[in-house]
Motif scaffolding. Structure first.
Motif, PDB file in Angstrom:
ATOM      1  N   GLU A 270      44.861  35.267  33.757  1.00  0.00           N
ATOM      2  CA  GLU A 270      45.264  36.425  34.555  1.00  0.00           C
ATOM      3  C   GLU A 270      46.123  37.376  33.727  1.00  0.00           C
ATOM      4  OE1 GLU A 270      45.564  35.917  39.245  1.00  0.00           O
ATOM      5  OE2 GLU A 270      47.061  34.745  38.191  1.00  0.00           O
ATOM      6  N   PRO A 271      46.117  38.683  34.065  1.00  0.00           N
ATOM      7  CA  PRO A 271      46.985  39.626  33.355  1.00  0.00           C
ATOM      8  C   PRO A 271      48.437  39.182  33.401  1.00  0.00           C
ATOM      9  CG  PRO A 271      45.406  40.815  34.713  1.00  0.00           C
ATOM     10  CD  PRO A 271      45.258  39.365  35.064  1.00  0.00           C
ATOM     11  N   ALA A 568      43.291  45.329  39.933  1.00  0.00           N
ATOM     12  CA  ALA A 568      42.864  45.044  41.309  1.00  0.00           C
ATOM     13  C   ALA A 568      41.676  44.101  41.316  1.00  0.00           C
ATOM     14  CB  ALA A 568      42.528  46.343  42.038  1.00  0.00           C
ATOM     15  N   ARG A 569      40.753  44.291  40.387  1.00  0.00           N
ATOM     16  CA  ARG A 569      39.581  43.415  40.336  1.00  0.00           C
ATOM     17  C   ARG A 569      39.930  42.028  39.814  1.00  0.00           C
ATOM     18  NH1 ARG A 569      36.803  48.282  38.189  1.00  0.00           N
ATOM     19  NH2 ARG A 569      35.471  49.113  39.832  1.00  0.00           N
ATOM     20  N   SER A 570      41.005  41.942  39.055  1.00  0.00           N
ATOM     21  CA  SER A 570      41.354  40.672  38.433  1.00  0.00           C
ATOM     22  C   SER A 570      42.301  39.832  39.276  1.00  0.00           C
ATOM     23  CB  SER A 570      41.985  40.930  37.067  1.00  0.00           C
ATOM     24  OG  SER A 570      42.457  39.743  36.497  1.00  0.00           O
ATOM     25  N   VAL A 571      43.366  40.452  39.791  1.00  0.00           N
ATOM     26  CA  VAL A 571      44.418  39.663  40.438  1.00  0.00           C
ATOM     27  C   VAL A 571      44.615  39.995  41.904  1.00  0.00           C
ATOM     28  CG1 VAL A 571      45.648  39.374  38.272  1.00  0.00           C
ATOM     29  CG2 VAL A 571      46.209  41.304  39.726  1.00  0.00           C
ATOM     30  N   GLY A 572      43.863  40.952  42.420  1.00  0.00           N
ATOM     31  CA  GLY A 572      44.018  41.283  43.830  1.00  0.00           C
ATOM     32  C   GLY A 572      44.822  42.555  44.025  1.00  0.00           C
ATOM     33  N   HIS A 640      55.072  43.009  49.612  1.00  0.00           N
ATOM     34  CA  HIS A 640      55.032  41.785  48.819  1.00  0.00           C
ATOM     35  C   HIS A 640      53.712  41.029  48.902  1.00  0.00           C
ATOM     36  CE1 HIS A 640      55.557  39.950  52.657  1.00  0.00           C
ATOM     37  NE2 HIS A 640      56.030  38.800  52.240  1.00  0.00           N
ATOM     38  N   SER A 641      52.697  41.598  49.541  1.00  0.00           N
ATOM     39  CA  SER A 641      51.369  40.984  49.464  1.00  0.00           C
ATOM     40  C   SER A 641      50.738  41.228  48.099  1.00  0.00           C
ATOM     41  CB  SER A 641      50.457  41.528  50.567  1.00  0.00           C
ATOM     42  OG  SER A 641      50.398  42.930  50.529  1.00  0.00           O
ATOM     43  N   ALA A 642      51.344  42.103  47.301  1.00  0.00           N
ATOM     44  CA  ALA A 642      50.928  42.307  45.914  1.00  0.00           C
ATOM     45  C   ALA A 642      51.966  41.693  44.990  1.00  0.00           C
ATOM     46  CB  ALA A 642      50.780  43.797  45.612  1.00  0.00           C
ATOM     47  N   SER A 643      51.569  41.368  43.783  1.00  0.00           N
ATOM     48  CA  SER A 643      52.521  40.880  42.787  1.00  0.00           C
ATOM     49  C   SER A 643      52.456  41.697  41.503  1.00  0.00           C
ATOM     50  CB  SER A 643      52.266  39.398  42.466  1.00  0.00           C
ATOM     51  OG  SER A 643      50.971  39.219  41.932  1.00  0.00           O
ATOM     52  N   ASN A 644      51.647  42.766  41.496  1.00  0.00           N
ATOM     53  CA  ASN A 644      51.541  43.635  40.330  1.00  0.00           C
ATOM     54  C   ASN A 644      51.825  45.075  40.743  1.00  0.00           C
ATOM     55  OD1 ASN A 644      50.268  42.264  37.678  1.00  0.00           O
ATOM     56  ND2 ASN A 644      49.529  41.210  39.517  1.00  0.00           N
ATOM     57  N   VAL A 645      52.640  45.748  39.959  1.00  0.00           N
ATOM     58  CA  VAL A 645      53.026  47.135  40.205  1.00  0.00           C
ATOM     59  C   VAL A 645      52.638  47.953  38.978  1.00  0.00           C
ATOM     60  CG1 VAL A 645      54.950  48.711  40.625  1.00  0.00           C
ATOM     61  CG2 VAL A 645      54.958  46.422  41.654  1.00  0.00           C
ATOM     62  N   VAL A 646      52.061  49.125  39.203  1.00  0.00           N
ATOM     63  CA  VAL A 646      51.788  50.059  38.110  1.00  0.00           C
ATOM     64  C   VAL A 646      52.676  51.280  38.297  1.00  0.00           C
ATOM     65  CG1 VAL A 646      50.084  51.602  37.065  1.00  0.00           C
ATOM     66  CG2 VAL A 646      49.416  49.293  37.734  1.00  0.00           C
ATOM     67  N   LEU A 647      53.522  51.563  37.311  1.00  0.00           N
ATOM     68  CA  LEU A 647      54.391  52.737  37.328  1.00  0.00           C
ATOM     69  C   LEU A 647      53.723  53.807  36.472  1.00  0.00           C
ATOM     70  CD1 LEU A 647      57.794  50.881  36.840  1.00  0.00           C
ATOM     71  CD2 LEU A 647      56.892  51.816  38.979  1.00  0.00           C
ATOM     72  N   ALA A 648      52.964  54.690  37.127  1.00  0.00           N
ATOM     73  CA  ALA A 648      52.199  55.696  36.401  1.00  0.00           C
ATOM     74  C   ALA A 648      53.081  56.802  35.861  1.00  0.00           C
ATOM     75  CB  ALA A 648      51.121  56.287  37.310  1.00  0.00           C
ATOM     76  N   GLU A 649      54.193  57.075  36.536  1.00  0.00           N
ATOM     77  CA  GLU A 649      55.150  58.078  36.083  1.00  0.00           C
ATOM     78  C   GLU A 649      56.541  57.459  36.107  1.00  0.00           C
ATOM     79  OE1 GLU A 649      53.748  61.241  39.035  1.00  0.00           O
ATOM     80  OE2 GLU A 649      54.254  62.401  37.241  1.00  0.00           O
ATOM     81  N   LEU A 650      57.385  57.923  35.221  1.00  0.00           N
ATOM     82  CA  LEU A 650      58.729  57.364  35.134  1.00  0.00           C
ATOM     83  C   LEU A 650      59.688  58.082  36.072  1.00  0.00           C
ATOM     84  CD1 LEU A 650      59.103  56.883  31.279  1.00  0.00           C
ATOM     85  CD2 LEU A 650      58.466  55.187  32.992  1.00  0.00           C
ATOM     86  N   SER A 651      60.640  57.319  36.554  1.00  0.00           N
ATOM     87  CA  SER A 651      61.745  57.891  37.318  1.00  0.00           C
ATOM     88  C   SER A 651      62.803  58.374  36.332  1.00  0.00           C
ATOM     89  CB  SER A 651      62.328  56.825  38.246  1.00  0.00           C
ATOM     90  OG  SER A 651      63.549  57.245  38.769  1.00  0.00           O
TER      91      SER A 651
END
Length: 731
Positions: A270-271, A568-572, A640-651
């Protein structure tokens, strides 16, 4: 089609190794003689088979087995049409009716080829069918009741072709980077020692088309169990990682397998479980340099960074464009799929001893140019590597996208299959089972045999104790299009403008004094503060730090979305965060085009609409991605049903970034959380990320008792401008 007849005893004598169920052709012909009233009994078989292939094509997937079926149907239609036209025993009406039925099959073939144009080459009469196609043709003829001579029942071995020559269509596009020419002059390459190919094995399985049973063994699960080869136990001492870095136990297990001699791997972890590090260190353990890594553009720079971290004594070079800036004296060569076609010529004769294909599901379509280039390179490396046993690794958390036949291209890359049949090494394992696909026990054993060739799959949940509960992983991406170049130019212009203001302020404060070699930090901060005020009031004109960061976010949008789709295709389920509406719109559009269902959480939503989106993300298994505003969805919600976050832009603040990640990393989360931060390499984006991380040290020291160094207490925006100014002043 109808050949000179032979007696049934002769046919039966020659059919023992052909008919998979062991029955004699004589008994088959006795049963089928009753169907002799049909003047062309093969046509109903062709009609049924062509509809099966058409149905598969309609679902967007024509895998290797159905490609073979397509070729055999076309071959038999031609043969049957010629036979019908020349059969003097047929009446005109009967001949017309049979030709009409054959035309119907041919029409479906043409319609199917229109859906997948790569099938058109299989319609060429000059195309020579391979052993699998010959066996399929023979089975269908026997099933129709045809009487065949011993010569017709013979399966002809294919002539071995070696894809060592660049296709003529690409010859004009080939480039040879200057540093490659220098290396050729410095160390002329020796002629490769080409290995003699292994002869095909003959045994109880030699008459079987084994690909379908192998696919089925994975499709059915074959009794369950993880698809992971038996790995050796952990060594007493872990001596693979460099000083200052530590591997996780699951990574050490794979490297120990390499140390013991295993050389081909489908690494499907997994990633977030360190596939890149494992593959880099595997080349080091195997002594398999130079290494060629073929990767997506989005991870090209990250690959170079990983090589530097895990094998600091090895030199890595990244190939961009025509390769003018690459270093041919490096140990690791990183190239992206999109430019591979123009570098085939020198890559094929360079003498690589290992090859890694990252995101290997990218090559699943065997008819694509991308797949053909990768497979040709792998075959060349197999032929020229000393001992014929190079290190080959396919990395992907998603080896199967649509169909179990997606395995085929990866197995072919690894050398496990040849010409739609198991290669000798795998065939020996299958023969050792002592069963055939007609035996129920064959399938779990066949699956285990393929897995033992080198499939390794570990889940986060299995190695959670080896992972931090929450981590941020930076993923630098290359902005090599016109927009990326304009952003870098705008940064240089902004830096030059700030430098001019610095010089003017220095002159005002110090008169004719010479400026020191090291710029005055107080003056730089004064200039940066004035620039920020001007930018916030929108009265400064031109490019400013806020518009620049927004343009960077727009430029990263598609790359960040592509990575989100892979996750999404790999880990949900995945949560995608962006600051700006146009970036969110781009993400939703591209994810929809990729066939992924999304929900959106934005600032303009009502409370009920927002809750509806949150509930759908939590409860609807079809919803794959939540596209969220970094400010609107960063607080007060539970994802929390996800465990992966993508931050496309920075804060602009560490707190805002942390709050966004905490929408996923919170009570109720059962998985380790990984936040993938997409950074635009060679831009101010990477500096902003560095500054955000430095700001986190303040909270760590103040609240957690940590001894992290506090770099600065000023704002990220101000420090980013100081960074641009310093670069311009010291350039």
């Amino acid at each position: 089609m109808c050949a000179p007849q032979c007696c049934r005893a002769d046919v039966a004598r020659h059919s023992g190794d052909i008919l998979p169920n062991g029955s004699s052709q004589a008994r088959l012909l006795d049963r089928r003689a009753a169907r002799g009233d049909d003047a062309a009994p093969i046509i109903p078989i062709l009609a049924r088979k062509v509809r099966e292939v058409e149905a598969k094509a309609a679902r967007g997937k024509v895998g290797p087995t159905n490609r073979t079926r397509f070729q055999v149907i076309a071959l038999l239609v031609r043969e049957e049409r010629a036979r019908v036209k020349s059969d003097t025993n047929l009446s005109t009406a009967a001949r017309t009716e049979l030709l009409k039925r054959l035309d119907g099959v041919a029409t479906i073939l043409a319609r199917t080829a229109a859906r997948d144009t790569s099938l058109l080459t299989l319609l060429d009469p000059a195309t020579t069918p391979g052993p699998a196609a010959q066996r399929m043709r023979l089975d269908w003829l026997l099933d129709s009741g045809a009487q065949l001579s011993p010569e017709e029942m013979e399966i002809k071995a294919p002539q071995i072709s070696r894809p060592t020559v660049v296709p003529a269509a690409l010859a004009d596009r080939q480039v040879v980077p200057p540093s490659v020419k220098r290396r050729l002059k410095a160390t002329p390459f020796l002629a490769p020692a080409i290995q003699a190919p292994e002869r095909p094995l003959t045994g109880r399985l030699s008459g079987w088309d084994l690909m379908e049973p192998l696919y089925r063994s994975f499709e059915q699960g074959a009794g369950g169990g993880a698809a992971t080869m038996d790995l050796p136990p952990l060594p007493r001492f872990e001596h693979f990682s460099p000083r200052g870095r530590e591997l996780m136990p699951h990574q050490v297990e794979l490297l120990e397998a390499v140390r013991r001699g295993h050389r081909t791997f489908l690494l499907a972890d997994e990633p977030g479980l360190g596939k890149t590090a494992q593959s880099i260190l595997a080349a080091s353990v195997a002594g398999a340099f130079p290494l060629l890594a073929v990767v997506p553009n989005v991870v090209k720079i990250n690959w170079a960074r990983e090589v530097e971290q895990w094998t600091p004594s090895r030199k890595v070079t990244v190939i961009h464009g025509d390769g003018d800036t690459m270093d041919a004296f490096a140990d690791v060569f990183v190239v992206n799929y999109e430019i591979l076609d123009r570098h085939l010529s020198w890559l094929m004769r360079f003498g690589f001893r290992s090859m890694v294909v990252d995101e290997a599901h990218f090559i699943k379509n065997l008819s694509s140019q991308r797949s053909q280039h990768v497979l040709a390179l792998a075959e060349q490396i197999r032929q020229t590597s000393p001992g014929g046993n190079p290190l080959l690794m396919a990395l992907t958390g998603t080896p199967l996208i649509n169909d179990v036949e997606d395995f085929h291209a990866i197995w072919k890359f690894l050398g496990w299959v040849e010409d739609n049949q198991p290669a000798p090494a795998l065939m020996r394992k299958l023969e050792a089972i002592g069963l055939t696909p007609a035996d129920r026990g064959f399938y779990p054993e066949a699956r285990a045999a393929v897995i033992s060739m080198g499939i390794v799959r570990r889940l986060k949940s299995e190695v959670a104790q080896d992972l931090p509960a929450r981590r941020i992983a930076d993923l630098p991406v290359e902005l090599d299009d016109d927009l990326g170049r304009s952003i870098r130019q705008a940064e240089r212009e902004l830096g030059a403008r700030l430098a001019q203001r610095y010089h003017r302020l220095w002159e005002t404060r110090h008169g004719g004094e010479a400026e020191p070699f090291e710029p005055d930090l107080d003056i730089m901060r004064s200039v940066a503060t004035a620039e920020l005020e001007s930018s916030r009031n929108a009265s400064g004109g031109g490019e400013n730090v806020f518009t620049m960061v927004r343009r960077i976010g727009q430029a990263k949008a598609t790359l960040a979305t592509d990575y989100t789709a892979q996750l999404a295709r790999s880990v949900g389920k995945v949560v995608f965060f962006a600051k700006h509406i146009d970036v969110m719109d781009t993400a939703e559009r591209h994810l929809a085009e990729a066939g992924l269902k999304t929900v959106s959480i934005r600032g303009e939503q009502t409370s009920s609409a927002r809750q509806k989106a949150i509930d759908a993300f939590a409860n609807d298994p079809e919803v794959a991605v939540a596209v969220c505003s970094l400010t609107a969805a960063g607080v007060g919600i539970n994802l929390h049903s996800a465990s992966n976050v993508v931050l496309a832009e920075l804060s602009w603040t560490a707190a805002e970034q942390g709050q966004a990640i905490d929408r996923v990393h919170r009570i109720g989360q059962e998985q380790p959380v990984t936040a993938w931060r997409i950074l635009a390499a060679h831009t101010i984006d990477t500096k902003i990320a560095e500054l955000i991380d430095a700001k986190q040290g303040l909270a760590a020291r103040a609240l957690d008792g940590d001894d992290t160094e506090i770099v600065s207490t000023t704002s990220v925006q101000l420090d980013a401008l100081v960074h641009l100014m310093r670069e311009a002043l010291t350039r």
